[in-house]
Enzyme design. Structure first.
Site, mmCIF file in Angstrom:
data_model
loop_
_atom_site.group_PDB
_atom_site.id
_atom_site.type_symbol
_atom_site.label_atom_id
_atom_site.label_comp_id
_atom_site.label_asym_id
_atom_site.label_seq_id
_atom_site.Cartn_x
_atom_site.Cartn_y
_atom_site.Cartn_z
ATOM 1 C CB CYS A 175 -8.981 -7.542 3.617
ATOM 2 S SG CYS A 175 -7.951 -6.574 4.729
ATOM 3 C CG HIS A 187 -7.726 -1.726 3.481
ATOM 4 N ND1 HIS A 187 -7.057 -1.185 4.544
ATOM 5 C CD2 HIS A 187 -8.085 -2.976 3.869
ATOM 6 C CE1 HIS A 187 -7.008 -2.069 5.534
ATOM 7 N NE2 HIS A 187 -7.631 -3.168 5.153
#
Lengths: 343, 343
Positions: free
Chosen positions: B142, B222
């Site tokens: 990711c 994130h």
């Protein structure tokens, strides 16, 4: 001469500076000002700090709660040589105009106030002498103090071409049961640069620095990732050795289970300093890295509640002209507080 | 040709890719493999995905729990053209050796596997054609996917002299009730650089990139702070316009109350995509800043659970030679998933 220090605002910073002042042989706590009853005020009374209230109404309120109150802020200021203003952001500026200037009392404001409010900004490691004999000085914030300690040491030793820093800030202090976020990363500010870079320049003026900042859900410490371009080559070992001998910077060893801000603060608690504080800037040894010979990276952590406490003590000495030598003051402060030995 | 896709491992990635595959007209879910009973398996049965177990023992166990099981992993692989391996890190490599190579079935591993395990690493926006007709490919993680999208777009448009990134990583996924920390910032790794920089180079080989990473107590996304040196001057507006027209990058407007990863994900929930996912990389508009003409800063956020889903679909098309044109595949994927319109 024993300097009489008034503490106006007995919160996170004020209560710590009061304790630190009481450990010095050249100054004493003339009194503290508090607005309302609290466990902290009970403990201040146990410590035998003279207690003052900000208004006559609050004085009566505190007395009703069994606190022995000596008078109001004005009464305290008349018996002090200098005041540490530990009130919330922007109140310090008001207090300067309304209380300190009329009474011609020297005052130290905290990092929540803007730089133009005072004659100069203070960080013991970098510009002690600028505040010598001054009347109104600001001890810069916890993040700016941390950045000034490490960047100042590197700049003195090697020079700095540019510094790019991301600040990952604790959302709230440990006692705070209101502030969030509890599950988010919030850019604060969303715009770049954050105010921290310009604030560091109030201490190290000719520094090319850009900072970005976010807030994260933790209470223990701020953490900074630093990327620094140097005008000459260096090694990770050279930087580690530099930090090891620099006052108020602690090189922490990741191999000794210091894996996060939580383990740093657990170490601080085990050192048995008051409140489990860590007044030094912490730099992880294994984070120090050099790329292409002259590009330096490292990670540091700042205990937001206590890092500015030794600088407040030194700032008193500078403004009161107790010594014009920063290292003399810093050594005296650090010895009394039991900080890292560097002398 | 309708490609038959096996999903081995029906966790965070597997279940999302299964749903995405079932929305395509050129592929279908041949079956999914699960090891133990779970609500997710009940829902897979409701979705009419053929269900397989990893062993005969687990097959019996699942059948006891009322799940209709078609056979074991091996049975499924014999009826599929390609397998998406969504098993935990490092199991993918084992599966490749033990299951996929012996059966000569093409396999897509996930970002938890190391790059040398496969023929090449995949990101649709950057290197679709490298995986054309390949047998073993890894869709990068990711964080690497997010970085590749924004850095790849900038590199194509302007070039990149160097990129310095701090990754502020979510500690655990929302469903995870075991992983910490709950009150700390943990450098991970403590050493610099983190593995993310080298991982981005598996997608964009000639990139000068250094990454630093920490973990923080949040579950949503994130967040990355980027500092990029460019070989030519630009403006914030030029970069914002570039991102606005780039597939799978969403420029989010801070003035519309998008102040954190929490508000980005609330917006994603209000878009009513399945699971409240956000498959695009999010870049804050007001974070885009240019200093000295050619130094670029911005802040981006990555929804770790879903950002790689469209890339997995495109990777199937590349490996199965359904089209050699990345934009044809990406448009088909993004239309079917209801992502940002860029075509």
């Amino acid at each position: 001469m024993t300097v009489r220090v008034a503490i106006n605002g007995y919160g996170t910073i004020g209560k710590r500076v009061a304790d630190a002042v009481s450990l010095q042989d050249d100054m004493r706590v003339a009194g503290i000002v508090k607005t309302s009853p609290s466990f902290e005020l009970d403990l201040a009374q146990q410590r035998k700090f003279p207690i003052y209230a900000n208004t006559k109404e609050n004085m009566a309120l505190l007395q009703q709660k069994g606190i022995s109150v000596q008078g109001t802020t004005e009464d305290l200021l008349d018996q002090a040589d200098i005041v540490i203003d530990g009130t919330p952001s922007k109140i310090g500026k008001e207090n300067k105009e309304k209380l300190y200037i009329p009474r011609k009392i020297k005052a130290i404001l905290q990092g929540g106030e803007k730089a133009p409010t005072v004659e100069c900004s203070f960080n013991a490691s970098n510009n002690y002498q600028q505040s010598y004999g001054k009347n109104y000085v600001r001890v810069v914030s916890c993040n700016t103090t941390g950045l000034s300690r490490s960047l100042g040491a590197i700049k003195k030793a090697l020079g700095i071409t540019s510094a790019r820093v991301t600040l990952i800030r604790r959302a709230a202090d440990p006692f705070d049961d209101e502030t969030g976020p509890i599950n988010a990363i919030a850019p604060d500010p969303i715009t770049i640069p954050s105010h921290h870079g310009p604030d560091v320049k109030t201490i190290i003026p000719d520094l090319d620095i850009v900072t970005m900042a976010v807030i994260v859900p933790t209470t223990l410490m701020h953490l900074h990732t630093l990327n620094i371009q140097l005008p000459k080559t260096t090694t990770a070992q050279e930087i580690q050795d530099l930090f090891a001998k620099t006052p108020r910077i602690l090189v922490v060893e990741s191999d000794k289970r210091i894996s996060s801000t939580a383990s740093i603060m657990e170490m601080a608690r085990d050192l048995c300093r008051p409140r489990g504080d860590l007044q030094e800037l912490a730099v992880w040894d294994k984070s120090i890295s050099v790329v292409n010979g002259n590009e330096l990276f490292f990670t540091q952590a700042v205990h937001q509640e206590s890092i500015v406490v030794p600088d407040n003590i030194d700032c008193i000495r500078a403004m009161m002209q107790l010594t014009d030598d920063p290292l003399t003051s810093m050594k005296k402060t650090d010895q009394s507080l039991g900080l890292k030995k560097w002398w």
